[in-house]
Design an enzyme around this catalytic site. Structure first.
Site, short mmCIF file in Angstrom:
data_model
loop_
_atom_site.label_atom_id
_atom_site.label_comp_id
_atom_site.label_asym_id
_atom_site.label_seq_id
_atom_site.Cartn_x
_atom_site.Cartn_y
_atom_site.Cartn_z
N HIS A 160 16.62 12.95 3.13
CA HIS A 160 14.93 12.22 3.23
C HIS A 160 14.69 12.61 4.83
O HIS A 160 13.37 12.55 4.96
CB HIS A 160 14.92 11.09 2.78
CG HIS A 160 14.94 11.00 1.47
ND1 HIS A 160 13.84 10.43 0.82
CD2 HIS A 160 16.33 10.99 0.62
CE1 HIS A 160 14.48 10.36 -0.64
NE2 HIS A 160 15.48 10.39 -0.57
N ASP A 368 9.35 13.65 12.07
CA ASP A 368 9.40 12.85 10.66
C ASP A 368 9.78 13.71 9.69
O ASP A 368 9.30 14.83 9.79
CB ASP A 368 8.13 12.33 10.55
CG ASP A 368 8.39 10.88 9.75
OD1 ASP A 368 9.08 10.68 8.90
OD2 ASP A 368 7.32 10.04 10.20
P1 ADP Z 1 9.91 5.93 6.83
O1 ADP Z 1 10.69 6.15 5.79
O2 ADP Z 1 10.31 6.55 8.25
O3 ADP Z 1 9.79 4.32 7.18
P2 ADP Z 1 7.49 6.88 5.71
O4 ADP Z 1 6.14 7.25 6.18
O5 ADP Z 1 8.10 8.34 4.87
O6 ADP Z 1 8.27 6.66 6.87
O7 ADP Z 1 7.44 5.55 4.66
C1 ADP Z 1 7.03 4.48 4.97
C2 ADP Z 1 6.88 3.51 3.92
O8 ADP Z 1 7.04 2.32 4.28
C3 ADP Z 1 5.39 3.81 3.44
O9 ADP Z 1 5.44 3.53 1.78
C4 ADP Z 1 4.58 2.78 3.97
O10 ADP Z 1 3.51 2.13 3.28
C5 ADP Z 1 5.65 1.47 4.31
N1 ADP Z 1 5.37 1.07 5.53
C6 ADP Z 1 5.49 1.46 6.86
N2 ADP Z 1 5.29 0.46 7.79
C7 ADP Z 1 4.85 -0.60 7.00
C8 ADP Z 1 4.28 -1.71 7.55
N3 ADP Z 1 4.26 -2.15 8.59
N4 ADP Z 1 3.89 -2.62 6.51
C9 ADP Z 1 3.93 -2.45 5.32
N5 ADP Z 1 4.57 -1.20 4.71
C10 ADP Z 1 4.94 -0.18 5.48
#
Ligand code: ADP
Length: 460
Positions: A160, A368
């Site tokens: 991922h 990312d």
């Molecule tokens: P990572 O897997 O590195 O955290 P991604 O953008 O691929 O980054 O996925 C992040 C997921 O987590 C998304 O579904 C997003 O909505 C959720 N998310 C990230 N930060 C927050 C937050 N502060 N509050 C709620 N949901 C979050």
């Protein structure tokens, strides 16, 4: 159809909507075959309970037609495998941050031990014609461990996170062992073409690999199929969430509070890969270069707590607090602050409301694997009056989302120019860009990702 076995660090109950798109898509594939999902329970137990060999009790639970099987970890194993090697070595290096990697602490022993223990616990649960799908950087050596125990089933791996360029990968003291371990899989799935090209260059230069067919590499006496499968979101599920009560309430509150302002939004885990200090500097540059935004543009930055026991994360938190204080102190007015920084997780049901209330989303990671927030923002917009996505060219998503405004997050003035453009983009251009972006995330959604990976695995 053969039974599907999914293995990942954490296991989710796919029936719970809070689980998110990935769990839902994997749950769908598991349900179709009465599958098994295996991983860590999330529990940390004392070493005596875990036994001398680190063997812990297996917990088995049913979730509809799916079986969830989990094991506990001892404190020592958890700290070395999860905090240490996975998040203190592999995460920083794969995100190009050699400066943050802790190679000397000897975490690799715990990483191998836990992967071996997972293989030992999983093996008796397997049936001869199962298809096994392993997820992410915590579990790179799992197939190798399973093969050593005699497992002959088809095994696929999806990474991922990004693959770094070969010379960055080669800085990991055990890099050859890690890449050799990947060749115990039948299929390796990556997020992007960039990752694929980095992997290919690594195996050519460091492992004298040959490409025997399209994406099929020969090295270490084995063959491996490698392909890019960019992960998506469940667009319909997210659009439905946007119509729900919580999202509508959030939208109404935001619209009321920011009626006379222009709202920008950032939603991230608090992680150094997300480029948060650079994003705040771009906001400062926006206010300096385009003073018309003073008393108007407000960035709501939600950063959820993450891996707080890993040192680099505390340093980042302090840095962000300092930057927010200084920008708000210098530019703020009695009734307006440019940055609202919230160190918290927002309920998933409220997120689409926040996205829809925002004119611009800032998704500006330094690196990312994909970035799903970018796709969620697109899915939550009103097509008649959509917001604009400002996206880092270094997010995996940038390969697909060419109609976003792509930026270099290290260039704060350039990013500020793009934000200014986004804030003033005419309606017609916003609609055209959004339509194309939405079509892309619909075509390559999380169901497409799951189906195309499993199809390729069955044929590998
Ligand atoms: P990572 O897997 O590195 O955290 P991604 O953008 O691929 O980054 O996925 C992040 C997921 O987590 C998304 O579904 C997003 O909505 C959720 N998310 C990230 N930060 C927050 C937050 N502060 N509050 C709620 N949901 C979050």
């Amino acid at each position: 159809m053969p039974r599907l076995v999914v293995v990942s660090n954490r296991v989710a109950d796919p029936r719970k909507t809070a689980a998110g798109g990935l769990a839902v898509a994997l749950g769908e594939a598991l349900n179709a075959t009465g599958g098994l999902w295996f991983g860590w329970s999330g529990n940390i137990v004392e070493r005596t309970e875990a036994g001398a060999q680190g063997q812990t009790q297996l917990h088995v639970q049913r979730a509809g037609d799916v079986t969830l099987a989990t094991v506990d970890l001892s404190r020592e194993d958890h700290d070395a495998y999860y905090l240490g090697y996975s998040n203190g070595v592999l995460w920083p290096v794969f995100h190009y941050r050699l400066d943050l990697a802790d190679f000397d602490a000897g975490y690799i022993g715990g990483y191998r031990r836990v992967n071996r223990m997972f293989a030992q616990q999983l093996l008796p649960l397997l049936r001869p014609d199962d298809v096994i799908w392993v997820h992410d950087y915590h579990l790179i050596p799992l197939a190798e461990e399973l093969r050593t125990l005699g497992c002959r089933q088809r095994i696929g791996f999806f990474l991922h996170i990004p693959v770094p360029p070969p010379l960055i990968m080669a800085a990991i003291p055990a890099h050859e062992w890690l890449i050799r371990a990947l060749f115990a899989y039948d299929l390796l799935g990556l997020q992007s073409q960039t990752d694929l090209s980095h992997f290919a260059r690594y195996v050519y230069t460091e492992a004298q690999a040959e490409q025997v067919a399209d994406g099929r590499f020969n090295a270490f006496g084995r063959q491996l199929q490698v392909q890019a499968f960019p992960i998506g979101i469940d667009v319909d599920e997210f659009a439905a969430l946007a119509e729900g009560r919580e999202a509508q309430e959030t939208l109404a509150t935001m619209r009321e509070q920011y009626a006379k302002r222009r709202l920008l939004v950032g939603v991230d885990r608090l992680d150094y890969s997300k480029g948060l200090p650079q994003r705040l500097r771009a906001m400062r540059s926006l206010l300096q270069r385009y003073p018309g935004n003073c008393n108007s543009a407000t960035l709501i930055q939600i950063a959820s707590p993450s891996r707080e026991t890993v040192g680099a994360y505390n340093d980042l938190r302090r840095q962000l607090e300092g930057l927010c204080g200084s920008i708000n102190g210098n530019f703020g007015e009695l009734d307006w602050m440019p940055i609202r920084y919230i160190h918290r997780t927002v309920a998933r049901k409220r997120l689409p409301g926040l996205y829809r209330a925002s004119r611009v989303a800032l998704v500006t990671p330094l690196r990312d694997g994909m970035n799903l927030v970018a796709k969620e923002f697109i899915a939550a917009q009103d097509p008649a009056d959509p917001g604009v996505l400002v996206l880092s060219r270094f997010a995996g998503a940038a390969e697909q989302l060419r109609d976003a405004l792509l930026v270099n997050p290290y260039d704060s003035d350039g990013t500020a120019d793009a934000i200014q453009h986004a804030l003033h983009m005419p309606l017609e251009e916003r609609q055209v860009r959004h339509e194309r972006l939405l079509a892309n995330i619909r075509e390559f959604d999380v169901h497409w990702w799951q189906r195309s990976f499993l199809e390729a695995l069955r044929q590998s």
